[in-house]
Structure formats: structure tokens, C-alpha cells
Scaffold this motif. Structure first.
Motif, PDB file in Angstrom:
ATOM      1  N   GLU A  29      46.384  35.260  40.388  1.00 43.66           N
ATOM      2  CA  GLU A  29      46.837  34.209  41.293  1.00 43.66           C
ATOM      3  C   GLU A  29      45.989  34.270  42.573  1.00 43.66           C
ATOM      4  O   GLU A  29      44.787  34.008  42.520  1.00 43.66           O
ATOM      5  CB  GLU A  29      48.343  34.339  41.604  1.00 43.66           C
ATOM      6  N   GLY A  30      46.554  34.602  43.768  1.00 41.63           N
ATOM      7  CA  GLY A  30      45.775  34.703  44.990  1.00 41.63           C
ATOM      8  C   GLY A  30      45.809  33.431  45.823  1.00 41.63           C
ATOM      9  O   GLY A  30      46.191  32.358  45.356  1.00 41.63           O
ATOM     10  N   ASP A  31      45.370  33.567  47.095  1.00 44.83           N
ATOM     11  CA  ASP A  31      45.337  32.422  47.998  1.00 44.83           C
ATOM     12  C   ASP A  31      43.915  32.208  48.506  1.00 44.83           C
ATOM     13  O   ASP A  31      42.953  32.776  47.964  1.00 44.83           O
ATOM     14  CB  ASP A  31      46.323  32.631  49.149  1.00 44.83           C
ATOM     15  N   VAL A  32      43.793  31.409  49.613  1.00 46.60           N
ATOM     16  CA  VAL A  32      42.476  31.069  50.131  1.00 46.60           C
ATOM     17  C   VAL A  32      41.750  32.303  50.635  1.00 46.60           C
ATOM     18  O   VAL A  32      40.527  32.452  50.430  1.00 46.60           O
ATOM     19  CB  VAL A  32      42.619  30.021  51.256  1.00 46.60           C
ATOM     20  N   ASP A  33      42.434  33.226  51.283  1.00 44.63           N
ATOM     21  CA  ASP A  33      41.798  34.432  51.796  1.00 44.63           C
ATOM     22  C   ASP A  33      41.243  35.300  50.664  1.00 44.63           C
ATOM     23  O   ASP A  33      40.208  35.966  50.824  1.00 44.63           O
ATOM     24  CB  ASP A  33      42.798  35.251  52.629  1.00 44.63           C
ATOM     25  N   ASP A  34      41.931  35.293  49.519  1.00 44.25           N
ATOM     26  CA  ASP A  34      41.447  36.093  48.382  1.00 44.25           C
ATOM     27  C   ASP A  34      40.117  35.567  47.856  1.00 44.25           C
ATOM     28  O   ASP A  34      39.291  36.337  47.364  1.00 44.25           O
ATOM     29  CB  ASP A  34      42.488  36.093  47.264  1.00 44.25           C
ATOM     30  N   ILE A  35      39.914  34.254  47.945  1.00 41.05           N
ATOM     31  CA  ILE A  35      38.630  33.696  47.511  1.00 41.05           C
ATOM     32  C   ILE A  35      37.513  34.242  48.392  1.00 41.05           C
ATOM     33  O   ILE A  35      36.417  34.579  47.913  1.00 41.05           O
ATOM     34  CB  ILE A  35      38.675  32.157  47.560  1.00 41.05           C
ATOM     35  N   LYS A  36      37.769  34.350  49.697  1.00 39.13           N
ATOM     36  CA  LYS A  36      36.775  34.906  50.612  1.00 39.13           C
ATOM     37  C   LYS A  36      36.492  36.367  50.267  1.00 39.13           C
ATOM     38  O   LYS A  36      35.326  36.809  50.246  1.00 39.13           O
ATOM     39  CB  LYS A  36      37.278  34.780  52.039  1.00 39.13           C
ATOM     40  N   HIS A  37      37.536  37.132  49.963  1.00 41.10           N
ATOM     41  CA  HIS A  37      37.359  38.536  49.626  1.00 41.10           C
ATOM     42  C   HIS A  37      36.560  38.697  48.331  1.00 41.10           C
ATOM     43  O   HIS A  37      35.709  39.582  48.227  1.00 41.10           O
ATOM     44  CB  HIS A  37      38.717  39.218  49.487  1.00 41.10           C
ATOM     45  N   VAL A  38      36.841  37.845  47.349  1.00 43.31           N
ATOM     46  CA  VAL A  38      36.120  37.907  46.075  1.00 43.31           C
ATOM     47  C   VAL A  38      34.645  37.576  46.283  1.00 43.31           C
ATOM     48  O   VAL A  38      33.750  38.225  45.718  1.00 43.31           O
ATOM     49  CB  VAL A  38      36.767  36.951  45.052  1.00 43.31           C
ATOM     50  N   ALA A  39      34.354  36.560  47.129  1.00 44.17           N
ATOM     51  CA  ALA A  39      32.962  36.187  47.389  1.00 44.17           C
ATOM     52  C   ALA A  39      32.201  37.330  48.045  1.00 44.17           C
ATOM     53  O   ALA A  39      31.032  37.593  47.737  1.00 44.17           O
ATOM     54  CB  ALA A  39      32.919  34.935  48.257  1.00 44.17           C
ATOM     55  N   GLU A  40      32.844  38.026  48.982  1.00 41.79           N
ATOM     56  CA  GLU A  40      32.191  39.159  49.623  1.00 41.79           C
ATOM     57  C   GLU A  40      31.992  40.313  48.637  1.00 41.79           C
ATOM     58  O   GLU A  40      30.971  41.016  48.667  1.00 41.79           O
ATOM     59  CB  GLU A  40      33.029  39.619  50.820  1.00 41.79           C
ATOM     60  N   ALA A  41      32.960  40.504  47.766  1.00 40.63           N
ATOM     61  CA  ALA A  41      32.879  41.617  46.813  1.00 40.63           C
ATOM     62  C   ALA A  41      31.711  41.451  45.838  1.00 40.63           C
ATOM     63  O   ALA A  41      30.976  42.399  45.566  1.00 40.63           O
ATOM     64  CB  ALA A  41      34.193  41.746  46.052  1.00 40.63           C
ATOM     65  N   VAL A  42      31.537  40.248  45.311  1.00 40.31           N
ATOM     66  CA  VAL A  42      30.475  40.059  44.316  1.00 40.31           C
ATOM     67  C   VAL A  42      29.099  40.227  44.946  1.00 40.31           C
ATOM     68  O   VAL A  42      28.143  40.622  44.268  1.00 40.31           O
ATOM     69  CB  VAL A  42      30.596  38.682  43.632  1.00 40.31           C
ATOM     70  N   HIS A  43      28.975  39.958  46.269  1.00 40.65           N
ATOM     71  CA  HIS A  43      27.702  40.167  46.946  1.00 40.65           C
ATOM     72  C   HIS A  43      27.475  41.634  47.282  1.00 40.65           C
ATOM     73  O   HIS A  43      26.397  41.986  47.762  1.00 40.65           O
ATOM     74  CB  HIS A  43      27.630  39.299  48.203  1.00 40.65           C
ATOM     75  N   LYS A  44      28.485  42.445  47.083  1.00 43.12           N
ATOM     76  CA  LYS A  44      28.338  43.892  47.232  1.00 43.12           C
ATOM     77  C   LYS A  44      28.329  44.590  45.868  1.00 43.12           C
ATOM     78  O   LYS A  44      28.618  45.782  45.769  1.00 43.12           O
ATOM     79  CB  LYS A  44      29.470  44.441  48.089  1.00 43.12           C
ATOM     80  N   ASN A  45      28.043  43.808  44.814  1.00 45.70           N
ATOM     81  CA  ASN A  45      27.937  44.334  43.447  1.00 45.70           C
ATOM     82  C   ASN A  45      29.241  44.931  42.937  1.00 45.70           C
ATOM     83  O   ASN A  45      29.241  45.864  42.135  1.00 45.70           O
ATOM     84  CB  ASN A  45      26.819  45.380  43.346  1.00 45.70           C
ATOM     85  N   VAL A  46      30.343  44.396  43.410  1.00 47.19           N
ATOM     86  CA  VAL A  46      31.641  44.799  42.876  1.00 47.19           C
ATOM     87  C   VAL A  46      32.094  43.735  41.886  1.00 47.19           C
ATOM     88  O   VAL A  46      32.283  42.573  42.258  1.00 47.19           O
ATOM     89  CB  VAL A  46      32.685  44.951  43.997  1.00 47.19           C
ATOM     90  N   PRO A  47      32.240  44.068  40.604  1.00 50.56           N
ATOM     91  CA  PRO A  47      32.629  43.065  39.612  1.00 50.56           C
ATOM     92  C   PRO A  47      34.063  42.603  39.798  1.00 50.56           C
ATOM     93  O   PRO A  47      34.918  43.341  40.312  1.00 50.56           O
ATOM     94  CB  PRO A  47      32.463  43.795  38.286  1.00 50.56           C
ATOM     95  N   VAL A  48      34.329  41.374  39.379  1.00 49.76           N
ATOM     96  CA  VAL A  48      35.644  40.765  39.521  1.00 49.76           C
ATOM     97  C   VAL A  48      36.095  40.225  38.167  1.00 49.76           C
ATOM     98  O   VAL A  48      35.307  39.589  37.454  1.00 49.76           O
ATOM     99  CB  VAL A  48      35.614  39.627  40.561  1.00 49.76           C
ATOM    100  N   ILE A  49      37.344  40.484  37.829  1.00 48.26           N
ATOM    101  CA  ILE A  49      37.955  39.916  36.630  1.00 48.26           C
ATOM    102  C   ILE A  49      39.035  38.945  37.089  1.00 48.26           C
ATOM    103  O   ILE A  49      39.982  39.333  37.782  1.00 48.26           O
ATOM    104  CB  ILE A  49      38.555  41.000  35.717  1.00 48.26           C
ATOM    105  N   VAL A  50      38.899  37.685  36.708  1.00 51.51           N
ATOM    106  CA  VAL A  50      39.833  36.639  37.104  1.00 51.51           C
ATOM    107  C   VAL A  50      40.763  36.341  35.930  1.00 51.51           C
ATOM    108  O   VAL A  50      40.298  36.086  34.814  1.00 51.51           O
ATOM    109  CB  VAL A  50      39.084  35.361  37.535  1.00 51.51           C
ATOM    110  N   ILE A  51      42.059  36.384  36.189  1.00 51.15           N
ATOM    111  CA  ILE A  51      43.053  36.127  35.146  1.00 51.15           C
ATOM    112  C   ILE A  51      43.289  34.621  35.076  1.00 51.15           C
ATOM    113  O   ILE A  51      43.919  34.030  35.971  1.00 51.15           O
ATOM    114  CB  ILE A  51      44.364  36.869  35.434  1.00 51.15           C
ATOM    115  N   LYS A  52      42.788  34.022  34.010  1.00 50.71           N
ATOM    116  CA  LYS A  52      42.946  32.584  33.842  1.00 50.71           C
ATOM    117  C   LYS A  52      44.399  32.237  33.530  1.00 50.71           C
ATOM    118  O   LYS A  52      45.057  32.910  32.744  1.00 50.71           O
ATOM    119  CB  LYS A  52      42.043  32.083  32.717  1.00 50.71           C
TER     120      LYS A  52
END
Length: 896
Positions: A29-52
Motif C-alpha cells: 500500500e503506502g502513501d505519497v511520502d512512501d513514493i519519495k522514499h522508494v525513489a531515493e532507495a532505488v538510486h542508492k541500489n536498494v531493491p524494492v518489491i511492490v505488492i500489486k
């Protein structure tokens, strides 16, 4: 797993290598702030798994990565917020930053994906983050401070993605080597290769080999979980590559890859020349095939599965497969089970000069030696690992013959599983078998189109696989692979034999009689024609003898004796040739036309042929008639005349085989043969119905009949039981008799049992019983409308089946005739020639029993130069097979 690798790769063990804790973000799930956190994480080579399907931020991210068109409407609906320009632009900016590195985002669909795959997805996401830490977005896009411009550095390690989410470089490496001093998120390797001495390499190897216990397991369930598997392979591979230990310790990685069914890892490691050790083969069987309930204890296992199937074939050898105490016997045990399953013997030639690597028993055995690919392939078959089996098969030798043996092994295992009602296992094994068979057929066609000359030699090349010695064409015939034998390459090979290398046309063949008379006259075609010409003369003589000379009056004439003894000599000579053909005696090479099998299997395979059964029946009747005539004479010779006549009838039926080689009549004979099989099966069912109806008639027409088996066998009452219901099948009603009005001899019949017993020529009169007529009506309705039409339907089905496959069936029967007449000598000429054949066989050692090498001729071994030439040619043909096998499999995999 982290603790294990940390203890294994700290500074005090391997200088310069630092292992950090793997990190992965799971967005639910998540909100608008989580999208910002995910964007920063992927640019630091931290993989993300999104639950569809979890809603809000998770669905916004996945939809935006696919399409940007509906962002405004989806954002308003999912978040339920009132956006101003600044907020929406910030949301859009974060999503664009996220889209710059889409490979760092993995998707898990809660509705469609298997929950058991989620741990695997976690592990692969971590590996993806490590492997792609130096892959950056385009320099035209916004960059963070920790991201350096990839355009300013030409990275030589170009990556490509392979199945199951793992990554390999163009040179086949798993992941990339970090050659930069840039800080990374998860782990870094700053090892200087000159710091790693030989002693340190040995230390590292010992730690990798001994850190996980005496069992040799890498991934121990006590320390690891499913996500750690790709992490283990990735880090372990990098360690071994950096310190040049892949050849020394890579077998541990390969062992675990085989156990875990990771085909991608297996391919990469095998491409680098890594192989498991001989001592690892029992570990593979124990970890993948042993019973989940009883483990490797074969004696205690009653659970239906692969181990139970192996136990049912050979219990003693099945136990050895799982024991590490005697590795050599453990390696040979699966091969013994395979040979027993296919009914082949290990006895036979093994040409040391041509195929030294195939005679594993002659090689000095050491447990630490690399295991043969054949042993790994056989394990993959038993473990039912199709992808791994295909990978190992392609890297082996003699792909055509090996593919056929794999197909037959899996097919027989499928039949064994089906016999014990394990339908799922049977289905999986059959699908695995069909994969090999389809590839073998495609390889044969592809090779024939590319180089027909080499292909014909490959079909004749002897191969030893798991102790089974044969060639592809012979093995396919012995195991009823109709499509393979009917292929153009196989038929061209047969044509070369049938015409002895001459042109398959009438006029050139006639010319060859004058140019090469010996070659033409000894060809299978010439012997076939001459044999049936002599057969026809025998039939004429036999007919004359049976119709005129059985009695003693005409028998004293010399011509009658000539006819009779000519039949005897012909029959004896023909019986000898059938014996030689059955067991492959006097064949020029050890496996040409016949493989090494047990006598029981050879006889069983011989009797499977319909025409051979007719041959045996004709011999039995002729021998029986001969003994009756000369050892039990009578004034009229009635019994011997009947036996001779019946034998002659079967001989005429045998003569129909002469038309089998004619393309227009051959399929018709095959159809008759197949319909006879249906008819014989139907007769068994019909006989039971006839007996039931017959006994009902007899019990009610002749009640309390005491004397049933009295008198001669022709007077037994069982014939009376069968007589009436049998002829009713053809429309005879017997209404008057069955109603009790009259008998077949009304003036002779009586109403008492005593009278019948006092004079055997009489018969009891039938009693009237209205139920007999009713049962007779129902029986005729049942037999004429149901049973007879059922036979017609069976024949129609057989006709359609044979017609659809007529060409393959005819070509298969054609192989039987050609290989038979390649060494057959027409009777009775063979009675003289057999003496010469035995003399030549003993003198030169060319009998099938003693001819142990395809390099040998009648005069002994060839010269060394000739042998070396044969070795080089066979090596070229093996390379040709491997190339064509890879090409065919690549095409089929792309198609699928």
C-alpha cells in the motif's frame, strides 16, 4: 547465511573483501511520502518489491512504470487527496526518478503469483541490486550525488539478463566485478589479487569445503532460507572468481545448483568447465530422490515415488545409489538399474581406441575426480529434472544415441509409475521423455539436411552409454521407435544396405549384374528374391506330396520321396536361418542389427513379430506331422495327413510375407495383422459369452446329464455346449431343436441317461423348455446386433489408425526384412554354406561373440594409421552432432 558468509569473508580470512547486510524494501500500500522514499532507495541500489493489488502508492508505481497517461485520474482515486500544483509535480518528479531505474523494482501479484515464490523473489531482488550497482541512468536524466555518469566511463562488463532473474556478463560470469572505488550500498570487493598467495587460496578452499558440515551441503536449512539461495550463489561465485578458485571449489556451487534445480547457475558453471566430484553423485541421489518419509532407507520405503520405482527394478542396486561408503558401486548402481529397466546387458565390445572415455571401469577411480556427464545426466533423469537433463545432454557426446536412450529410459519409468497408479508422476516422466524424443528426431532431420554422408555414418556408429552398447538405428528399432526408423535418413541407410550401394532402379541394377556381379548377387534384395523363389518351389513340392503321397501306395515311387525330403531339408535349413537371425549369429560387427541383451529379451523381441510367430507355428506343425507319420504309422495315415495339410496351410500364409516389401501391398498386410490382434482379443470375450449361453441350453434341454467327459475326446459334451451358440452367431437359429421338438437324429435319441451310457452312439432327446427359446432370442439379438457390430467398429478403428500411420509402420517392417536378409542365406543352400561360415568364424574370430571392436576385420586389427583415421572421423562426427544439437535446441526453445 549472512553470519556464515561474514565469518568466511572477514578481513582476517580474505583481505580486502567486505560483506554487508543485504537490504530489500517491500512496499505494501503506502502513501505519497512512501513514493519519495522508494525513489531515493532505488538510486542508492536498494531493491524494492511492490505488492500489486495492495492499493495506493503500490498500484500507482506499477501503473506508472507501464504507462504515464492516467497518472492524474489514478492519483486522485487512489489517494483521495486534493492536490495542488506543487504536490502533484513533486509526486510526478518522484515517479520519474523511480522510472529511471526500473530494474530495481520487482512486482509481486497477490492474486496470480504463487506465495511460495515470494522468498525467491526477495533473494533475486537483492542479487539484482548488487549486480547492477554500477549500471546508471542516462546522463540526460537527473542524477543524485552518489550516481556517477556512465557515459564518462566505458564499462567493459556489459550485462545481460538470463532466466530466473540472475544476471551474467557476456563472458558468462554471474554479475560483475567491482573495479571502482566508488562506495556502494550493499557490499564491495577491493581485493588486490597479488595479496592472495597460494596458501591463502588453499585456506579459502578448505573453508568453503568444510564450513557447512560433513554432509557436503552448502545451503543447510538450519542456517539458510529460500531467499538466501541466489545470494549464496552470487557472493560465492564472486569470491571464487576473484581468487581463481572456481575450478577448485566450484563443484560445491554446482552441486547445490543441481540439487536446487537452478538451470541458469548450472549452465554458467559448466561453461567454465566446473564439474561435480564422483563422491557428490550419491549426495545428489540422497538429497533429491530419497523418500521424504523414510529418507535413503530403501528397505523401509513403501511410499510410491522414484525411489520405490528404482527399488522395484533392483532393490540391491537401488540401496547402493544412496550410499557414500562405496562411491564406485554407487556410480555403477544407477547404470545397472537403467540396463535392467531396458533389458540390456553390459557385455559387449568397448573400443578402447575410439571410445576410451566411455569405459569408465578402466579409468583409475578416485572419489575426488570429476564425475562423468553421463552420471549427472542419469541422475537428472531419475530426479525428473528436464531442464538440467537437457543442459547436461547438450554438453555431452553422441547426442543422438544418448537422446534415444534417455527417451526410452523415461518412457519405461513412466510405464512403471502408471502400473502402480501414479498418474501424475507417469505424466511428468512421459513429458520429459517426449522432450528428448522430439529433439532426437529434429537433430536427425537437421543433420541429414546439412550433411547426409556424416549422418548415415552416425546412424551406424556404435556407442556405449550406461553400459548399453548399440547404434542409434538399431536401438530405435529394438524399442519400437517407428518415427525414427521411418525418417528419410534411416531409410536411406536401409536403401544402401538393401541394394548393396547400387542405384535403386531396375536398369542400373541390371547393368550392375555384369559390372559387379558378386556385390549384386549377394545383396539383401537378391537373396530376398531367391529365397522366396525357393520357397515357392517348396510349396509346389509340398502340395504335390500332401495331395498324392501320404499313403503307402503312391509313396513307394521315387518322385514322391524327392518331394517329401526336399520339404524336410528346406524346413531344417529355414529353421537354422531363423535361429541365426534371432540371436545375431554370424553378424559382421558386434551390434549391427542386434544389441547385447539377455536371451530372454532376444526371444521375447523375436516373438513380438507376427511373421516370426507364423514361422514358429509352421515349424511346429511340420515337425509334429513328421513324427506322427514315421513313428505312429497307420493304414490310412489320417492324422498325419491332417497335420501335413495344416502345416501346408500355414506355409501358404507365410508366403504372404513376400509381398511385404511392395509399397502398395505392404500396408494392407500390416492392416490384416493388426486386425487379427483385435479379433483374437474379441474371441476371448466371445468365448465366455458362448460358454454361458451353451451351458444354459444344455442344463435345460438335457437336465441331469451325468456323462459329460465319457468316451473319446471327440465325444465330450463340451462340444455340444459350444456348438449351438457358436453357429447362432452366423444366423443359424436351431428353433425346432431348441424348442424340444426334434434332435439332429430324432430316430436315434433316447430320454434316459442310462441308455446313452450303454451305447455311446446314441444321444438324449432335448426336453421342451420355453425359457431356452427366450434366451436364444435375446442371445441372437445381443450377438448379432451388439457383438458383431462391435467387431466391425474395432476393425474400423484399426483401419483408421493404421492408415494414418501406414507409411511409418511399413518402413518399420521394411527394416526388419532388410536387416534379416543382410545375413540370411536362402534355404536349403544354407545347409552347405553354413559349414563354411562356421569355419570362417572360428578361424578369424569374427563371430558376434568374439568380435569385440568395430576396428577389427577378419584378418585381425587394422593398422595404426587406419585406426587413427577412424578416430579422427568419429571425433568430427561427434562435434557435428553437438553443433546440430545446440542449434536444434535453441530453435525449439525460442519457438516454445
Amino acid at each position: 547465511m549472512v553470519s556464515i558468509f561474514t565469518s568466511l569473508t572477514t578481513e582476517e580470512h580474505i583481505p580486502g573483501f567486505v560483506m554487508h547486510i543485504p537490504i530489500v524494501i517491500i512496499l505494501l500500500e503506502g502513501d505519497v511520502d512512501d513514493i519519495k522514499h522508494v525513489a531515493e532507495a532505488v538510486h542508492k541500489n536498494v531493491p524494492v518489491i511492490v505488492i500489486k493489488g495492495s492499493g495506493k502508492a503500490a498500484d500507482i508505481i506499477l501503473d506508472f512504470l507501464k504507462s504515464e497517461e492516467n497518472l492524474r485520474s489514478q492519483a486522485a482515486l487512489l489517494f483521495g487527496l486534493k492536490f495542488n500544483d506543487d504536490h502533484f509535480q513533486e509526486l510526478e518528479k518522484n515517479l520519474h526518478r523511480l522510472k529511471e531505474r526500473p530494474w530495481m523494482v520487482s512486482e509481486f501479484d497477490t492474486e496470480n503469483d504463487d506465495p511460495l515464490m515470494f522468498p525467491k523473489l526477495v533473494g533475486e531482488a537483492v542479487v539484482r541490486g548488487w549486480a547492477l550497482e554500477e549500471v546508471h541512468e542516462s546522463p540526460a536524466l537527473p542524477e543524485k550525488s552518489e550516481i556517477y555518469d556512465i557515459s564518462s566511463y566505458q564499462n567493459p562488463n556489459v550485462h545481460k539478463e538470463v532466466p530466473n532473474g540472475s544476471l551474467v556478463k557476456e563472458n558468462g560470469n554471474l554479475g560483475s566485478e567491482n573495479k571502482h572505488d566508488k562506495p556502494v550500498v550493499s557490499w564491495s570487493m577491493e581485493t588486490h589479487k597479488d595479496e592472495v598467495t597460494k596458501d591463502k587460496k588453499v585456506t579459502i578452499a578448505e573453508k568453503l569445503l568444510t564450513s557447512f558440515g560433513n554432509e557436503g551441503y552448502i545451503v543447510d536449512s538450519k542456517f539458510t532460507s529460500p531467499p538466501s539461495l541466489p545470494l549464496y550463489f552470487y557472493v560465492g561465485y564472486q569470491v571464487l572468481q576473484e581468487h581463481s578458485l572456481l575450478m577448485d571449489c566450484g563443484h560445491i556451487l554446482l552441486l547445490e545448483a543441481l540439487k536446487s534445480n537452478r538451470t541458469d547457475y548450472v549452465k554458467v558453471l559448466m561453461d567454465h568447465g566446473v564439474s561435480v566430484k564422483m563422491k557428490d553423485i550419491p549426495v545428489l541421489y540422497k538429497s533429491t530422490i530419497s523418500c521424504p518419509k523414510h529418507g535413503p532407507k530403501v528397505k523401509d520405503c513403501n511410499c510410491l515415488g522414484m525411489m520405490w520405482l528404482m527399488k522395484s527394478i533392483n532393490k540391491e542396486e537401488a540401496e547402493r545409489c544412496f550410499k557414500k561408503s562405496d562411491v564406485k558401486k554407487g556410480l555403477l548402481a544407477p547404470q545397472t538399474i537403467c540396463r535392467e529397466l531396458l533389458d540390456y546387458q553390459k557385455k559387449g565390445y568397448t573400443c578402447q581406441k575410439i571410445l576410451p572415455e566411455e569405459n569408465s571401469e578402466e579409468v583409475h577411480f578416485q572419489e575426488s575426480n570429476p564425475a562423468n556427464l553421463e552420471d549427472i545426466l542419469l541422475w537428472a533423469l531419475y530426479a525428473n529434472r528436464p531442464e538440467i537433463a537437457e543442459t547436461v545432454w547438450l554438453r555431452g557426446k553422441n547426442q543422438l544415441m544418448t537422446g534415444l536412450v534417455c527417451y526410452e529410459t523415461l518412457r519405461k519409468l513412466s510405464e512403471e509409475a502408471d502400473n502402480v497408479k501414479e498418474q501424475n508422476l507417469s505424466k511428468d516422466l512421459m513429458e520429459h521423455a517426449q522432450m528428448f524424443y522430439e529433439r532426437a528426431l529434429e537433430i536427425l532431420d537437421s543433420m541429414f539436411e546439412t550433411d547426409s554422408k556424416k549422418t548415415l555414418k552416425i546412424l551406424e556408429d556404435p556407442v556405449t552409454i550406461w553400459g548399453i552398447t548399440s547404434n542409434p538405428l538399431t536401438f530405435a528399432y529394438e524399442n519400437f521407435m517407428y518415427e525414427f526408423v521411418a525418417k528419410p535418413a534411416s531409410q536411406k541407410n536401409l536403401n544402401k544396405t538393401w541394394y548393396s550401394g547400387q542405384a535403386p532402379h531396375l536398369i542400373p541394377c541390371i547393368k550392375s549384374v555384369f559390372n559387379k556381379p558378386g556385390k549384386v548377387l549377394t545383396s539383401p534384395l537378391s537373396k530376398y528374391v531367391f529365397n522366396y523363389f525357393l520357397f515357392l518351389t517348396m510349396l509346389i513340392s509340398y502340395s504335390a506330396f500332401v495331395t498324392t503321397s501320404i499313403g503307402t501306395t503312391y509313396y513307394v515311387r521315387d518322385m514322391a520321396r524327392i518331394f517329401e525330403y526336399y520339404v524336410y531339408f528346406w524346413g531344417f535349413g529355414d529353421l537354422l536361418e531363423e535361429f541365426f537371425s534371432c540371436f545375431g549369429i554370424f553378424h559382421e560387427t558386434a551390434i549391427e542389427g542386434k544389441s547385447y541383451r539377455s536371451y530372454r529379451t532376444i526371444v521375447k523381441r523375436y516373438l513380438n513379430n507376427f511373421w516370426n510367430q507364423v514361422d514358429i507355428l509352421s515349424y511346429e506343425l511340420l515337425i509334429t506331422a513328421l513324427f506322427v507319420r514315421h513313428f505312429y504309422p497307420s493304414e490310412t495315415f489320417t492324422i498325419s495327413r491332417r497335420m501335413f495339410s495344416l502345416s501346408l496351410l500355414i506355409m501358404y500364409l507365410r508366403f504372404l510375407e513376400a509381398f511385404l516389401m511392395i509399397r502398395s501391398l505392404g500396408p494392407t498386410l500390416i492392416m490384416i495383422k493388426e486386425m487379427l490382434k483385435d479379433l483374437f482379443g474379441f474371441i476371448i470375450l466371445l468365448f465366455i459369452v458362448i460358454l454361458g449361453v451353451g451351458f444354459y441350453y444344455h442344463a435345460n434341454l438335457w437336465p441331469d446329464h451325468v456323462y459329460f467327459w465319457e468316451g473319446r475326446w471327440t465325444d465330450w459334451r463340451i462340444w455340444k455346449v459350444i456348438y449351438y451358440p457358436y453357429w447362432q452367431l452366423y444366423g443359424e437359429t436351431f428353433n425346432d431343436f431348441l424348442e424340444g421338438n426334434s434332435g439332429p437324429c430324432a430316430e436315434d435319441c433316447t430320454i434316459t441317461n442310462f441308455t446313452v451310457s450303454s451305447h455311446g452312439s446314441g444321444d438324449r432327446c432335448p426336453q421342451e423348455d420355453w425359457t431356452v427359446g427366450a434366451v436364444s432370442a435375446l442371445y441372437m439379438l445381443f450377438s448379432n446386433l451388439l457383438l458383431v457390430n462391435l467387431v466391425i467398429a474395432m476393425f474400423s478403428s484399426t483401419y483408421e489408425r493404421v492408415t494414418a500411420n501406414a507409411e511409418n509402420l511399413w518402413r518399420f517392417e521394411r527394416y526388419t526384412v532388410i536387416m534379416n536378409y543382410k545375413y540370411r542365406v536362402p534355404s536349403p543352400v544354407n545347409l552347405v554354406y553354413t559349414v563354411y561360415r562356421i569355419y570362417r568364424c572360428i578361424k578369424s574370430g569374427s563371430c558376434r561373440k568374439y568380435r569385440l571392436c568395430c576396428c577389427c576385420e577378419y584378418g585381425g586389427p587394422n593398422k595404426n594409421k587406419k585406426k587413427e583415421k577412424k578416430i579422427k572421423k568419429q571425433e568430427l562426427r561427434q562435434k557435428f552432432q553437438r553443433i546440430m544439437a545446440h542449434r536444434v535446441c535453441d530453435q525449439l526453445n525460442l519457438t516454445n
